[in-house]
Motif scaffolding. Structure first.
Motif, mmCIF file in Angstrom:
data_model
loop_
_atom_site.group_PDB
_atom_site.id
_atom_site.type_symbol
_atom_site.label_atom_id
_atom_site.label_comp_id
_atom_site.label_asym_id
_atom_site.label_seq_id
_atom_site.Cartn_x
_atom_site.Cartn_y
_atom_site.Cartn_z
ATOM 1 N N ALA A 19 46.555 114.433 99.792
ATOM 2 C CA ALA A 19 46.232 113.000 99.772
ATOM 3 C C ALA A 19 45.506 112.630 98.478
ATOM 4 O O ALA A 19 45.726 111.546 97.923
ATOM 5 N N THR A 20 44.670 113.531 97.967
ATOM 6 C CA THR A 20 43.981 113.289 96.698
ATOM 7 C C THR A 20 44.994 113.213 95.557
ATOM 8 O O THR A 20 44.907 112.335 94.688
ATOM 9 N N ALA A 21 45.964 114.118 95.567
ATOM 10 C CA ALA A 21 47.000 114.110 94.526
ATOM 11 C C ALA A 21 47.828 112.824 94.595
ATOM 12 O O ALA A 21 48.160 112.233 93.555
ATOM 13 N N GLN A 22 48.156 112.363 95.808
ATOM 14 C CA GLN A 22 48.916 111.120 95.959
ATOM 15 C C GLN A 22 48.111 109.918 95.459
ATOM 16 O O GLN A 22 48.660 109.024 94.817
ATOM 17 N N LEU A 23 46.820 109.911 95.729
ATOM 18 C CA LEU A 23 45.971 108.821 95.250
ATOM 19 C C LEU A 23 45.913 108.829 93.722
ATOM 20 O O LEU A 23 46.040 107.784 93.084
ATOM 21 N N ALA A 39 46.209 101.527 97.771
ATOM 22 C CA ALA A 39 45.519 101.275 99.037
ATOM 23 C C ALA A 39 46.029 102.214 100.127
ATOM 24 O O ALA A 39 45.228 102.772 100.904
ATOM 25 N N GLY A 40 47.340 102.420 100.191
ATOM 26 C CA GLY A 40 47.904 103.351 101.180
ATOM 27 C C GLY A 40 47.444 104.781 100.946
ATOM 28 O O GLY A 40 47.123 105.511 101.896
ATOM 29 N N ALA A 41 47.388 105.189 99.693
ATOM 30 C CA ALA A 41 46.950 106.552 99.368
ATOM 31 C C ALA A 41 45.471 106.733 99.714
ATOM 32 O O ALA A 41 45.068 107.805 100.186
ATOM 33 N N ARG A 42 44.665 105.696 99.498
ATOM 34 C CA ARG A 42 43.234 105.784 99.861
ATOM 35 C C ARG A 42 43.075 105.920 101.378
ATOM 36 O O ARG A 42 42.221 106.678 101.851
ATOM 37 N N ALA A 43 43.893 105.191 102.122
ATOM 38 C CA ALA A 43 43.833 105.277 103.584
ATOM 39 C C ALA A 43 44.239 106.669 104.065
ATOM 40 O O ALA A 43 43.599 107.237 104.954
ATOM 41 N N THR A 94 44.843 123.748 107.172
ATOM 42 C CA THR A 94 45.802 122.644 107.122
ATOM 43 C C THR A 94 45.094 121.347 106.729
ATOM 44 O O THR A 94 45.605 120.562 105.914
ATOM 45 N N ALA A 95 43.902 121.132 107.287
ATOM 46 C CA ALA A 95 43.130 119.930 106.962
ATOM 47 C C ALA A 95 42.714 119.942 105.484
ATOM 48 O O ALA A 95 42.762 118.900 104.815
ATOM 49 N N GLN A 96 42.348 121.100 104.955
ATOM 50 C CA GLN A 96 41.992 121.202 103.531
ATOM 51 C C GLN A 96 43.204 120.882 102.647
ATOM 52 O O GLN A 96 43.088 120.167 101.642
ATOM 53 N N ALA A 97 44.354 121.404 103.038
ATOM 54 C CA ALA A 97 45.576 121.140 102.275
ATOM 55 C C ALA A 97 45.953 119.661 102.341
ATOM 56 O O ALA A 97 46.409 119.082 101.345
ATOM 57 N N ALA A 98 45.750 119.039 103.503
ATOM 58 C CA ALA A 98 46.060 117.617 103.653
ATOM 59 C C ALA A 98 45.161 116.775 102.748
ATOM 60 O O ALA A 98 45.621 115.804 102.130
ATOM 61 N N VAL A 99 43.896 117.140 102.620
ATOM 62 C CA VAL A 99 42.980 116.417 101.730
ATOM 63 C C VAL A 99 43.423 116.596 100.280
ATOM 64 O O VAL A 99 43.450 115.628 99.504
ATOM 65 N N ALA A 100 43.805 117.810 99.905
ATOM 66 C CA ALA A 100 44.273 118.049 98.531
ATOM 67 C C ALA A 100 45.538 117.244 98.238
ATOM 68 O O ALA A 100 45.670 116.639 97.167
#
Length: 188
Positions: A149-153, A95-99, A141-147
């Motif tokens: 967060a996707t890996a963490q999820l 749930a945290g990773a999805r957020a 930076t935003a693209q890297a943050a999405v990548a």
């Protein structure tokens, strides 16, 4: 001299009647018993890949008709869930990773729109190169943050899947080293 005397026969010396029977061969029983140690052709050691308290163990019906925990000698099929550790902390991580992923995607949406506007303004010479570079950097930076967060999820979802110990193939249980309420650790 006493040993040389001749004895007289008494009724106690009369012949004893016996029964005589012919010896016969018997076929061996088809049930032979041997002592042996049986080793499996293939053996797989199973262990949890995550840590947590064991909440359940597969239930089997015993000889008395009552349910009991899986034990040595029980047969299982491929894909059977053998035991489960507490999934609560792993669900929370998912749930945290999805957020975090949702937040990163929102920031990416804004950075994408800002970068597109900055590109148009820079082509029209209405923006300086350092200002444009700032928007470009925010977009990357935003693209890297999405990548990230996707890996963490993905990692959190994988850990959640590993809360269930499943049989990789059909076979017989040789040993069980866990109990409900016990703490399971990776590799144990």
């Amino acid at each position: 001299a006493a040993g040389c005397e001749e004895k007289t026969k008494t009724s106690a010396d009369a012949p004893i009647p016996v029964r005589v029977q012919t010896v016969e061969g018997h076929a061996l029983s088809s049930e032979l018993r041997y002592s042996a140690t049986i080793e499996p052709d293939k053996s797989v050691n199973l262990a949890f890949q995550v840590s947590g308290y064991v909440t359940s163990i597969l239930q089997k019906v015993g000889a008395d008709g009552k349910s009991r925990d899986l034990q040595t000698g029980d047969v299982v099929t491929d894909g059977t869930v053998l035991a489960v550790v507490d999934e609560t902390p792993y669900r929370d991580k998912v749930a945290g990773a999805r957020a975090q992923l949702a937040e990163a995607r929102a920031k990416q949406g804004k950075a994408d729109a800002d970068y597109k506007r900055a590109s148009i303004l820079f082509k029209q010479a209405s923006m300086t190169a350092p200002e444009f570079d700032t928007y470009k950097k925010e977009y990357q930076t935003a693209q890297a943050a999405v990548a990230g967060a996707t890996a963490q999820l993905n990692a959190a979802e994988e850990d959640l899947r590993h809360c269930r110990l499943t049989a990789p193939r059909a076979g017989t249980i040789l040993q069980r080293n866990i109990e409900v309420g016990g703490l399971a650790s990776p590799g144990l």
